[in-house]
Design a protein around this motif. Structure first.
Motif, short mmCIF file in Angstrom:
data_model
loop_
_atom_site.label_atom_id
_atom_site.label_comp_id
_atom_site.label_asym_id
_atom_site.label_seq_id
_atom_site.Cartn_x
_atom_site.Cartn_y
_atom_site.Cartn_z
N ALA A 56 0.83 -1.10 -0.14
CA ALA A 56 -0.24 0.07 0.05
C ALA A 56 0.87 1.18 0.14
CB ALA A 56 -0.85 -0.10 0.96
N HIS A 123 -5.55 -1.03 4.28
CA HIS A 123 -4.27 -0.27 3.66
C HIS A 123 -4.44 -0.33 2.24
CE1 HIS A 123 -2.29 1.23 7.24
NE2 HIS A 123 -2.74 0.32 7.79
N VAL A 124 -4.62 -1.31 1.60
CA VAL A 124 -4.70 -1.58 0.24
C VAL A 124 -5.68 -0.59 -0.34
CG1 VAL A 124 -4.90 -3.07 -1.82
CG2 VAL A 124 -3.42 -3.61 0.04
N ALA A 127 -5.05 2.86 0.14
CA ALA A 127 -3.96 3.37 -0.96
C ALA A 127 -4.54 3.58 -2.26
CB ALA A 127 -2.82 2.21 -0.98
#
Length: 134
Positions: A56, A123-124, A127
C-alpha cells in the motif's frame, strides 16, 4: 536514456526506499506486538499484514512520484498518506472491535490470517483511494 536520467532514477529510488523503510519501522511502533520478531517466528498472519501495508505504501509512493515534479513533494505526499492510513486503520479497528467484537490486531498476532487480510486490505483500499487523489 541520459546519464542524468539514470542518476535521477537512482536518487528517487533510493529516497523512496529509505522512506518506505522508515514508514514501515514507524508502523511497527503502533502495533502491540513486534512485527519483525513475529515474522522471524514464522507468523504468516503478521507477515501477510506487513506485506500488504508495504505494498500500500509503495503504491502511494509510486503514484506520488508519477504525479510530482519534485522529489520532496512526492515524499511528503507519501508521509501524509501514511498518517491518513494509520488514522483510518485505528478508527476502522476500533469500530470493528466495538461493533463486531473482531480484534484485528490480536487476531493477527495470534496467527489468524483472515484477521491480517482484513487489516491489510484496509491499507490497500486506502492506498488505491489516496493514489487516485495525488
Amino acid at each position: 536514456m541520459e546519464l542524468r536520467q539514470i542518476l535521477a532514477m537512482l536518487v528517487w529510488t533510493g529516497a523512496g526506499g529509505i522512506l518506505l523503510f522508515l514508514l514501515m519501522w514507524i508502523d511497527t511502533l503502533f502495533t502491540k506486538y513486534k512485527d519483525i520478531a513475529e515474522i522471524k517466528k514464522g507468523n504468516v498472519a503478521v507477515t501477510t499484514r506487513f506485506v500488504m501495508k508495504l505494498f500500500a505504501q509503495g503504491y502511494i509512493l509510486s503514484q506520488s512520484i508519477l504525479n510530482a515534479n519534485d522529489l520532496w513533494i512526492a515524499l511528503l505526499v507519501s508521509v501524509v498518506s501514511f498518517i491518513i492510513l494509520l488514522l483510518l486503520e485505528k478508527i476502522a479497528e476500533l469500530l470493528l472491535k466495538t461493533f463486531t467484537g473482531l480484534d484485528l490486531e490480536r487476531g493477527t498476532q495470534q496467527g489468524m490470517v483472515g484477521h491480517a487480510m482484513v487489516a491489510g486490505s484496509l491499507h490497500v483500499v486506502g492506498a488505491l483511494i489516496l493514489g487516485a487523489l495525488v
